[in-house]
Design an enzyme around this catalytic site. Structure first.
Site: not given
Length: 428
Positions: A13, A16, A40-41, A222
């Site tokens: 988080d 990225k 998630g991004h 991650q």
């Protein structure tokens, strides 16, 4: 031109998505090399926000993108994500997306098992319940169904029998009904024609790109402190998240991943259970969570927030061979009168300059802080070094000293162009 590997240097988080999107402009191919749809991004491009879980960030830029063999893939989720992004105007075709034919699949029975275990556990890990861990277990147990198996009914039947021989006793022990092998076979045969057009030997595509001089961007999910070997075990994910996995998870040799860029948040956050030495439970912690919009992209869970932990990031720099960092969310610290940086740990009177491996020791850590002056001015949207307040510059320089790595990029908002470039990883 070097290839670049982007990894999270904390607990994930770190922002990225934005940085990978920004770097995708300079890349010719983007490769996702580990994890599943538990990460998630978020990409903010103008007025459009894209939330990706499995799809590499390069698809938003129209760059050839690869889901590598190190990823575990829920084929139903992948199709949902392709449809969602398609509704936002980005068509995902086999010319744009390559799915490794030797990647392991996440099946509904993996999700069942993940959720049942977490519900029954006394000491919960804090998984997303999406079947990631059980899918990796089947992969290393040599009973996984892989993408390429969808083209072979005979292989599927045999593999389903082997899989259920393992899962049926587990399900009984957890009070779950036995899984219907025929139903699973029907579901896989139904989805196969929609998935197989994307399936290719991804390792070959990546190697050909590198050999021809293309710039390849390797995208991790991650963070390094969730690595199954090097993280806060057992409160970790089920894959290797460190930079070395970029080679194994894409089928490229160890020299291929090139420049390692560690993404580092200007403070620290964590989702789920596990040790967090600098966690804050006061008004400052609330400020970081509120101003930083600290909620998980995939789960929506509130993230735990705390001061910057230089001990952990310095360890990540070494474990990943980080060449430079991208420091994100500096603007969230705007307005705080005094900042703290963790420079060491104390455990039962003993000083540590690294994270001890034992869970008991990790849980007993007392952080040793250094205080540094904050700033009242806004850093949000700054696009050059001279736009930053002097105290913010001092904070960044102190972070560099403590972690043993220089800042290559500085992010001052979620917007793609609000990025200060000090060192271009592709030109290194």
């Amino acid at each position: 031109m070097a290839n670049v590997t982007v990894i999270g240097a904390q607990w994930g988080d770190e922002g990225k998505g934005k940085l990978v999107d920004w770097l995708s402009n300079r890349a010719d191919m983007v490769v996702r090399f580990q994890g599943g749809h538990n990460a998630g991004h978020t990409l903010v491009v103008g007025n459009q926000t894209y939330k990706l879980s499995l799809l590499p960030s390069g698809v938003v830029q129209g760059k050839p993108s690869v889901i590598g063999n190190g990823v575990v893939v829920d084929p139903w989720h992948l199709l949902e994500e392709i449809a969602k992004i398609g509704a936002q105007g980005i068509e995902i075709t086999p010319d744009l997306l390559t799915l490794a034919d030797n990647a392991a699949l996440i099946l509904p029975l993996h999700r069942d098992l993940d959720q049942a275990r977490e519900a029954a556990a006394v000491n919960k890990i804090g998984t997303t319940g999406r079947g990631i861990g059980p899918a990796y277990e089947d992969k290393v147990g040599r009973r996984a169904i892989r993408v390429g198996d969808l083209a072979d009914r005979e292989a599927l039947e045999a593999k389903i029998d082997r899989l259920l021989a393992h899962h049926t006793p587990l399900r009984r022990g957890l009070g779950l009904p036995e899984y219907d092998g025929a139903e699973l076979l029907r579901a896989l045969e139904e989805i196969a024609p929609k998935i197989l057009p994307f399936a290719k030997p991804a390792w070959l595509s990546v190697n050909e790109a590198v050999k021809s001089g293309k710039r390849v961007l390797f995208e991790g999910a991650q963070g390094a402190l969730l690595d199954v070997d090097h993280g806060t075990y057992p409160y970790v994910t089920s894959s290797n998240t460190v930079a070395g996995q970029a080679a194994a998870g894409s089928g490229l040799g160890p020299k291929g991943p090139g420049f390692v860029l560690g993404i580092v948040k200007a403070y620290t956050t964590r989702v789920g259970e596990g040790p967090f030495p600098t966690e804050l439970f006061d008004a400052v912690g609330q400020h970081l969570g509120t101003v930083g919009k600290e909620f998980g992209v995939v789960t929506g869970r509130a993230r735990r927030c705390g001061w910057f932990d230089a001990v952990l990031v310095r360890q990540s720099v070494m474990l990943n061979g980080i060449d430079g960092i991208a420091l994100t969310k500096l603007d969230v610290l705007d307005g705080l009168e005094t900042l703290k940086i963790c420079i060491g740990y104390e455990v039962d009177g003993q000083r540590f300059d690294y994270l001890p491996a034992g869970l008991k020791a990790q849980s007993a850590i007392v952080p040793i802080y250094e205080e540094i002056e904050g700033w009242a001015e806004s850093t949000q949207g700054a696009r050059s070094w001279r736009d930053l307040p002097a105290a913010a510059v001092k904070y960044v320089r102190r972070v560099e000293e403590l972690i043993g790595a220089q800042v290559a990029l500085l992010s001052t908002s979620p917007q793609r162009d609000d990025t200060i470039l000090m060192r271009d990883p592709f030109q290194d």
